[in-house]
Design a protein around this motif. Structure first.
Motif, PDB file in Angstrom:
ATOM      1  N   GLN A 255     -33.767   1.304  18.636  1.00  0.00           N
ATOM      2  CA  GLN A 255     -33.985   2.657  19.142  1.00  0.00           C
ATOM      3  C   GLN A 255     -32.806   3.218  19.944  1.00  0.00           C
ATOM      4  OE1 GLN A 255     -37.767   3.440  20.984  1.00  0.00           O
ATOM      5  NE2 GLN A 255     -38.924   2.585  19.275  1.00  0.00           N
ATOM      6  N   PRO A 256     -32.133   2.420  20.803  1.00  0.00           N
ATOM      7  CA  PRO A 256     -30.973   2.973  21.520  1.00  0.00           C
ATOM      8  C   PRO A 256     -29.816   3.364  20.600  1.00  0.00           C
ATOM      9  CG  PRO A 256     -31.794   1.009  22.626  1.00  0.00           C
ATOM     10  CD  PRO A 256     -32.487   1.078  21.295  1.00  0.00           C
ATOM     11  N   ILE A 257     -29.837   2.870  19.359  1.00  0.00           N
ATOM     12  CA  ILE A 257     -28.813   3.245  18.382  1.00  0.00           C
ATOM     13  C   ILE A 257     -29.278   4.448  17.559  1.00  0.00           C
ATOM     14  CG2 ILE A 257     -27.495   2.492  16.358  1.00  0.00           C
ATOM     15  CD1 ILE A 257     -27.780  -0.375  17.382  1.00  0.00           C
ATOM     16  N   VAL A 258     -30.487   4.359  17.044  1.00  0.00           N
ATOM     17  CA  VAL A 258     -30.994   5.369  16.112  1.00  0.00           C
ATOM     18  C   VAL A 258     -31.334   6.684  16.813  1.00  0.00           C
ATOM     19  CG1 VAL A 258     -32.827   5.925  14.473  1.00  0.00           C
ATOM     20  CG2 VAL A 258     -31.854   3.623  14.530  1.00  0.00           C
ATOM     21  N   ASN A 259     -32.024   6.606  17.949  1.00  0.00           N
ATOM     22  CA  ASN A 259     -32.486   7.834  18.608  1.00  0.00           C
ATOM     23  C   ASN A 259     -31.348   8.772  19.011  1.00  0.00           C
ATOM     24  OD1 ASN A 259     -35.089   6.980  18.249  1.00  0.00           O
ATOM     25  ND2 ASN A 259     -35.412   6.323  20.360  1.00  0.00           N
ATOM     26  N   PRO A 260     -30.274   8.281  19.660  1.00  0.00           N
ATOM     27  CA  PRO A 260     -29.170   9.196  19.996  1.00  0.00           C
ATOM     28  C   PRO A 260     -28.500   9.796  18.764  1.00  0.00           C
ATOM     29  CG  PRO A 260     -29.034   7.192  21.304  1.00  0.00           C
ATOM     30  CD  PRO A 260     -30.066   6.944  20.250  1.00  0.00           C
ATOM     31  N   CYS A 261     -28.374   9.006  17.697  1.00  0.00           N
ATOM     32  CA  CYS A 261     -27.756   9.530  16.475  1.00  0.00           C
ATOM     33  C   CYS A 261     -28.603  10.650  15.878  1.00  0.00           C
ATOM     34  CB  CYS A 261     -27.571   8.408  15.454  1.00  0.00           C
ATOM     35  SG  CYS A 261     -26.271   7.221  15.881  1.00  0.00           S
ATOM     36  N   GLN A 262     -29.912  10.424  15.818  1.00  0.00           N
ATOM     37  CA  GLN A 262     -30.804  11.459  15.283  1.00  0.00           C
ATOM     38  C   GLN A 262     -30.774  12.704  16.152  1.00  0.00           C
ATOM     39  OE1 GLN A 262     -33.863  12.660  16.713  1.00  0.00           O
ATOM     40  NE2 GLN A 262     -34.142  14.071  14.984  1.00  0.00           N
ATOM     41  N   SER A 263     -30.757  12.498  17.464  1.00  0.00           N
ATOM     42  CA  SER A 263     -30.762  13.621  18.398  1.00  0.00           C
ATOM     43  C   SER A 263     -29.496  14.461  18.266  1.00  0.00           C
ATOM     44  CB  SER A 263     -30.897  13.091  19.830  1.00  0.00           C
ATOM     45  OG  SER A 263     -30.843  14.145  20.765  1.00  0.00           O
ATOM     46  N   GLU A 264     -28.341  13.798  18.188  1.00  0.00           N
ATOM     47  CA  GLU A 264     -27.077  14.526  18.073  1.00  0.00           C
ATOM     48  C   GLU A 264     -26.950  15.217  16.717  1.00  0.00           C
ATOM     49  OE1 GLU A 264     -25.010  15.244  20.431  1.00  0.00           O
ATOM     50  OE2 GLU A 264     -26.276  14.106  21.803  1.00  0.00           O
ATOM     51  N   TYR A 265     -27.438  14.568  15.677  1.00  0.00           N
ATOM     52  CA  TYR A 265     -27.397  15.194  14.350  1.00  0.00           C
ATOM     53  C   TYR A 265     -28.206  16.485  14.346  1.00  0.00           C
ATOM     54  CZ  TYR A 265     -28.138  16.036   9.391  1.00  0.00           C
ATOM     55  OH  TYR A 265     -28.194  16.627   8.152  1.00  0.00           O
ATOM     56  N   SER A 266     -29.406  16.423  14.902  1.00  0.00           N
ATOM     57  CA  SER A 266     -30.270  17.603  14.947  1.00  0.00           C
ATOM     58  C   SER A 266     -29.627  18.726  15.750  1.00  0.00           C
ATOM     59  CB  SER A 266     -31.625  17.233  15.564  1.00  0.00           C
ATOM     60  OG  SER A 266     -32.423  18.389  15.770  1.00  0.00           O
ATOM     61  N   ALA A 267     -29.108  18.391  16.936  1.00  0.00           N
ATOM     62  CA  ALA A 267     -28.531  19.414  17.808  1.00  0.00           C
ATOM     63  C   ALA A 267     -27.293  20.051  17.189  1.00  0.00           C
ATOM     64  CB  ALA A 267     -28.192  18.808  19.169  1.00  0.00           C
ATOM     65  N   GLN A 268     -26.444  19.236  16.569  1.00  0.00           N
ATOM     66  CA  GLN A 268     -25.224  19.792  15.990  1.00  0.00           C
ATOM     67  C   GLN A 268     -25.515  20.604  14.738  1.00  0.00           C
ATOM     68  OE1 GLN A 268     -22.613  19.885  17.578  1.00  0.00           O
ATOM     69  NE2 GLN A 268     -21.003  20.488  16.159  1.00  0.00           N
ATOM     70  N   ARG A 269     -26.431  20.130  13.931  1.00  0.00           N
ATOM     71  CA  ARG A 269     -26.776  20.859  12.708  1.00  0.00           C
ATOM     72  C   ARG A 269     -27.376  22.222  13.037  1.00  0.00           C
ATOM     73  NH1 ARG A 269     -27.746  19.561   7.319  1.00  0.00           N
ATOM     74  NH2 ARG A 269     -29.256  20.902   6.277  1.00  0.00           N
ATOM     75  N   ARG A 270     -28.240  22.274  14.056  1.00  0.00           N
ATOM     76  CA  ARG A 270     -28.934  23.518  14.379  1.00  0.00           C
ATOM     77  C   ARG A 270     -28.088  24.472  15.213  1.00  0.00           C
ATOM     78  NH1 ARG A 270     -35.044  23.070  16.034  1.00  0.00           N
ATOM     79  NH2 ARG A 270     -34.800  25.279  15.527  1.00  0.00           N
ATOM     80  N   SER A 271     -26.965  23.991  15.742  1.00  0.00           N
ATOM     81  CA  SER A 271     -26.086  24.870  16.519  1.00  0.00           C
ATOM     82  C   SER A 271     -24.816  25.239  15.763  1.00  0.00           C
ATOM     83  CB  SER A 271     -25.705  24.204  17.845  1.00  0.00           C
ATOM     84  OG  SER A 271     -24.968  23.010  17.629  1.00  0.00           O
ATOM     85  N   ALA A 272     -24.630  24.684  14.574  1.00  0.00           N
ATOM     86  CA  ALA A 272     -23.384  24.888  13.825  1.00  0.00           C
ATOM     87  C   ALA A 272     -23.165  26.348  13.441  1.00  0.00           C
ATOM     88  CB  ALA A 272     -23.372  24.002  12.579  1.00  0.00           C
ATOM     89  N   TRP A 273     -24.244  27.135  13.344  1.00  0.00           N
ATOM     90  CA  TRP A 273     -24.101  28.547  12.973  1.00  0.00           C
ATOM     91  C   TRP A 273     -23.244  29.320  13.976  1.00  0.00           C
ATOM     92  CZ3 TRP A 273     -25.634  31.861  16.762  1.00  0.00           C
ATOM     93  CH2 TRP A 273     -26.550  31.388  17.703  1.00  0.00           C
ATOM     94  N   ALA A 274     -23.217  28.846  15.223  1.00  0.00           N
ATOM     95  CA  ALA A 274     -22.487  29.577  16.262  1.00  0.00           C
ATOM     96  C   ALA A 274     -20.977  29.505  16.064  1.00  0.00           C
ATOM     97  CB  ALA A 274     -22.858  29.039  17.644  1.00  0.00           C
ATOM     98  N   ALA A 275     -20.502  28.422  15.476  1.00  0.00           N
ATOM     99  CA  ALA A 275     -19.066  28.247  15.216  1.00  0.00           C
ATOM    100  C   ALA A 275     -18.918  27.500  13.898  1.00  0.00           C
ATOM    101  CB  ALA A 275     -18.393  27.490  16.355  1.00  0.00           C
ATOM    102  N   PRO A 276     -19.179  28.180  12.773  1.00  0.00           N
ATOM    103  CA  PRO A 276     -19.189  27.506  11.463  1.00  0.00           C
ATOM    104  C   PRO A 276     -17.913  26.740  11.149  1.00  0.00           C
ATOM    105  CG  PRO A 276     -20.042  29.741  11.284  1.00  0.00           C
ATOM    106  CD  PRO A 276     -19.475  29.616  12.671  1.00  0.00           C
TER     107      PRO A 276
ATOM    108  N   ASN B  26     -16.100  25.110  13.089  1.00  0.00           N
ATOM    109  CA  ASN B  26     -16.020  23.870  13.862  1.00  0.00           C
ATOM    110  C   ASN B  26     -17.339  23.103  13.867  1.00  0.00           C
ATOM    111  OD1 ASN B  26     -14.215  26.070  15.588  1.00  0.00           O
ATOM    112  ND2 ASN B  26     -13.217  24.105  15.310  1.00  0.00           N
ATOM    113  N   GLY B  27     -18.311  23.627  13.157  1.00  0.00           N
ATOM    114  CA  GLY B  27     -19.656  23.076  13.240  1.00  0.00           C
ATOM    115  C   GLY B  27     -19.805  21.646  12.773  1.00  0.00           C
ATOM    116  N   LEU B  28     -18.889  21.191  11.919  1.00  0.00           N
ATOM    117  CA  LEU B  28     -19.020  19.843  11.376  1.00  0.00           C
ATOM    118  C   LEU B  28     -18.229  18.799  12.157  1.00  0.00           C
ATOM    119  CD1 LEU B  28     -18.846  20.576   7.534  1.00  0.00           C
ATOM    120  CD2 LEU B  28     -20.870  20.251   8.951  1.00  0.00           C
ATOM    121  N   ASP B  29     -17.474  19.230  13.176  1.00  0.00           N
ATOM    122  CA  ASP B  29     -16.625  18.284  13.903  1.00  0.00           C
ATOM    123  C   ASP B  29     -17.424  17.114  14.466  1.00  0.00           C
ATOM    124  OD1 ASP B  29     -14.484  19.811  13.310  1.00  0.00           O
ATOM    125  OD2 ASP B  29     -14.169  20.622  15.326  1.00  0.00           O
ATOM    126  N   LEU B  30     -18.495  17.419  15.177  1.00  0.00           N
ATOM    127  CA  LEU B  30     -19.285  16.360  15.793  1.00  0.00           C
ATOM    128  C   LEU B  30     -20.019  15.539  14.748  1.00  0.00           C
ATOM    129  CD1 LEU B  30     -20.006  15.083  18.470  1.00  0.00           C
ATOM    130  CD2 LEU B  30     -21.952  16.644  18.650  1.00  0.00           C
TER     131      LEU B  30
END
Length: 235
Positions: A178-199, A201-205
């Protein structure tokens, strides 16, 4: 049936929303704290712009458990200013082989519910209310990214079977994964859903996240070897 879209603009920031947007979810007592800003008038104006933008975004994201937004020039001090009480340890800046963190959504428990505080280093978002600045889109993306973390945590606490306190590792294997999977899932979700703001650069993270996932296999092999040596899942 698809809803037609219209745009909402806050201090030059245009956000697409449905023709009949949902109600604001931001609590009325949520506050913005600007720390270390030399010009107090500018700090006050900036805080007003931040709360206005957050209200608009709360029509898209569930921010009903957001307590505060702290933006400071001394990131470590800004993190320390958040009182998580005794239930959750004080946050520290993220620092690892993949980079140095400058923004974080910090959870805390109030009346048996998980709430969030967003803390951001001012250098990442100081152009949030300057739509003509070259770094405005990146500032907006950073801000939305952290708010998505708040939204996702609220979704988890509302929908997890048996409530959030029931979300415990089933065994030692789960406790290590869980300490490996949960942060990865969380960051993927946040970056994917915020990428519209700076298309652009949206894939950098997401690319950095891909590197993290590639490293997981090596970490698993190392953990297996450690278990064979010690026979203890906690080592």
């Amino acid at each position: 049936m698809q809803n037609k879209e219209k745009n909402q603009t806050v201090k030059g920031t245009t956000i697409s929303a449905s023709e009949e947007p949902s109600i604001e979810t931001l609590p009325s007592n949520c506050f913005v704290s600007i720390r270390g800003w030399e010009n107090q008038d500018e700090a006050l104006e900036f805080s007003r712009d931040v709360i206005s933008l957050t209200k608009v975004l709360s029509r898209i994201l569930d921010l009903s458990r957001l307590i505060s937004i702290v933006i400071g020039w001394d990131y470590t001090e800004a993190l320390a200013s958040v009182d998580c009480r005794d239930d959750i340890p004080s946050a520290a800046p993220t620092s690892n082989q993949y980079g140095q963190g400058g923004a974080m959504a910090i959870p805390m428990v109030r009346n048996d519910e998980i709430w969030s505080n967003v803390v951001i280093w001012a250098g990442l978002v100081q152009q949030l209310n300057q739509p003509d600045h070259s770094d405005h889109k990146l500032a907006l993306q950073t801000f939305v990214h952290e708010l998505v973390h708040v939204h996702d945590l609220r979704l988890f606490t509302r929908t997890y079977p048996g409530g959030w306190r029931a979300a415990k590792p089933r065994d030692g294997r789960d406790a290590n994964l869980q300490p490996i999977v949960n942060p990865c899932q969380s960051e993927y979700s946040a970056q994917r859903r915020s990428a519209w703001a700076a298309p652009e650069n949206g894939l950098d993270l997401l690319e950095m996240l891909g590197k993290v996932m590639n490293d997981v296999e090596g970490q698993i092999r190392s953990a297996r070897l450690s278990y064979r040596v010690y026979g203890d899942m906690d080592k």
